[in-house]
Scaffold this active site. Structure first.
Site: not given
Length: 202
Positions: A110, A113-115
């Site tokens: 991602c 961000c950190s999906c």
């Protein structure tokens, strides 16, 4: 290890240090002020310990390896196939499953961000959220994979998938050789979290 008077008033697990200790202190403060219900906190922790995580994803992979019809469904409509197995919830609403083959090795990131697909993989590892991984795996995926111990042959293409708030990805690793006839439970034991991200072979 020296403590000031404030620390001496509290008994802490010696393994609790740094961020973990700060999180525990914040939790205790929020409970004391009535901002958080301890029963709710326990339910959330139990959910992430028992109802979600890489073992769920491993069960999905194992079923795909042993059930051709389910595999076809999983690859055509990952959201529905995964939900059919009972793995649903926040961050797992829209899923796409991509298959590793002799021709292509898939890896997920991602970049913004950190999906991450929580219902099938649990919470993301620290390295997945790091700026270095998010930036480098797009530019030099083979080098990053090599740092994870994965050498992708020159004839095999590397495909990088960028998860977003709209869609999250799960890698279907190649079935290990010699696993024919194994039960779904035994097959699931082969599968790792990193394999379903693409930073491991299985």
């Amino acid at each position: 290890m020296p403590h000031d008077n404030h620390d001496q008033d509290h008994d802490h697990d010696p393994l609790e240090q740094g961020a973990a200790l700060r999180v525990r202190a914040l939790e205790e403060l929020m409970v004391a002020k009535g901002l958080v219900d301890p029963a709710t906190m326990d339910a959330i922790v139990e959910y992430y310990e028992t109802e979600t995580g890489p073992r769920n994803g491993a069960m999905v992979v194992a079923r795909a390896w042993s059930d051709p019809e389910f595999k076809e469904w999983l690859l055509s409509d990952g959201s529905a196939a995964i939900a059919f197995m009972g793995f649903t919830g926040f961050q797992g609403e829209h899923m796409r499953v991509v298959e590793n083959t002799d021709a292509v090795h898939n890896v997920v990131v991602c970049t913004l961000c950190s999906c991450y697909p929580w219902p099938v993989l649990g919470l993301p590892p620290t390295w997945y959220k790091s700026l270095a991984y998010r930036a480098r795996v797009v530019r030099e995926p083979r080098a990053v994979l090599a740092e994870f111990g994965v050498t992708v042959p020159e004839g095999q293409r590397v495909q990088v998938w960028d998860s977003t708030a709209e869609i999250r990805y799960l890698v279907l690793p190649q079935r290990p050789e010699g696993s024919e006839g194994e039960t779904p439970e035994a097959l699931a034991a082969h599968v790792t979290r990193n394999g379903m991200i693409g930073t491991a072979l299985i």
